[in-house]
Design an enzyme around this catalytic site. Sequence first.
Site: not given
Length: 513
Positions: A345, A371-373
Amino acid sequence: MDKNFIIETLKKQLTDYRPGVETANIGKVLRIGDGIAAISGLSQVMASEMLEFITSEGSVYGVALNLEENQVGAMVLGDFKGIKEGDLVKSTGKVLSFPVGKELLGRVLDPLGNPLDNLGPLSLKELELYPIERKAPGVISREPVSTPLHTGIKAIDSTVPIGRGQRELIIGDRQLGKTALVIDIILNQLQDTRYKSPICIYVAIGQKESKVARIVEELKSRGAMENTIVVLAPASDSAPLWYIAPFAGCAIGEYFMDKGQDALVIYDDLSKHAWAYRQVSLLLRRPPGREAYPGDIFYLHSRLLERAAKLNKANGGGSLTALPIIETQLSDISAYIPTNVISITDGQIYLDPELFYQGIRPALSVGLSVSRVGSSAQTKAMKKVASRLRLELAQYRELQAFVQFASELDEATRKRIDRGQRLSEILKQPQYSPIPFEKQVCLIYAGVNGYLDQLPVARIGEFEEKFFQYLNDRKEEMLSKIRDSGDLNEEIEKELKSAIEFQIHALNEGSKN
């Protein structure tokens, strides 16, 4: 009856008779048990092909999984008790598919597409069949995730933003509010007027039917069920149905994504999905690996979650956002399945039992959630106010542990702890009360800029309630500007400061009286 009429009818039937041959790939059941069948024959069968078991009570469908030299291993979808040794099995030449279309909105279905809600049968004329297993969109057909998916939950929208097309894991022990979190996210899509609401698909795997019934009633009572589809494989269903449920939910989401719309699919939860696949694999005599899971357990979840994407304009511009849920045992996020899904994810929301029992709900751990976004999926207004929030909270959590051993604190440390306590307080939120992002921006602005430092911690909740009421009554135009522009300019900021100061003054005056 007239003899001549009978003779003429027979003559006509003989004249019109055209001999034909129907070919079929047929096999026989060798063994059946626990929803798994060993079949001889079926020489032309393909992997994941639908099979028809012909029994004395009618037909039951299954899926071919193991293609061995002398037999085929298949899982039965549905009641396998009527199947016995020697029964015929016919290959259908089709892969397992699910009926998809707008008609599914507001319905509760099983993983095979049968309605479970007593609202009548589905009209198959208006539905398309989508294969439940499908190749994920390639890199060329995607674009970067940039549009926010507002959850209505202050702790998520500010510190762990989710974008449309992202895969964000929700992880934590049982009974910490994972399902409550995703239901709030579904409810918030109704009030997010800045962006078009995504179609929500809630996949319940191995849940109690009574729990899912309560969720459906809650969604209906708040008007959210019209935009939601529920796929249910309850605890009473067999492992094969648990196994295909998330793939069926994903196929529905892909249909809407292909139409250029946004879709949100929630898998509750993939731990039970992994258990079901382990059970099916062991019954098929596949070799076990770590924790008795088969060697391809990582591929099982990666091929499901990789189908979430934000498509570019050339491919319709639709998106599919995935929120898988994983249940941990004793907060062990380093176990096999949790680490697998974390690595697939684009980030995780970790619910901490310690925070939960301290009364901080949702019990989101700012340190372990990511959150990697990142801020590319936030509005400019939220980015401005939330950039300091995460840092302040992380420092507060660190100092919290240190304070227990310190006898005296310097002024700077005490101020940081006071600020952290108030920021933790404003991130608390009751269930079924999602908050629009423009109101979140106003409240977090007050917190990170020190306006709430002059209020006792016990009165932060009261301030929030009265402040939101004041914004609704007097500052609707300011909220509209934040919502429409997604930014905080100088003029709005000046008006917001005066609103916060007015509300704090009113609260202080009220306490004196």
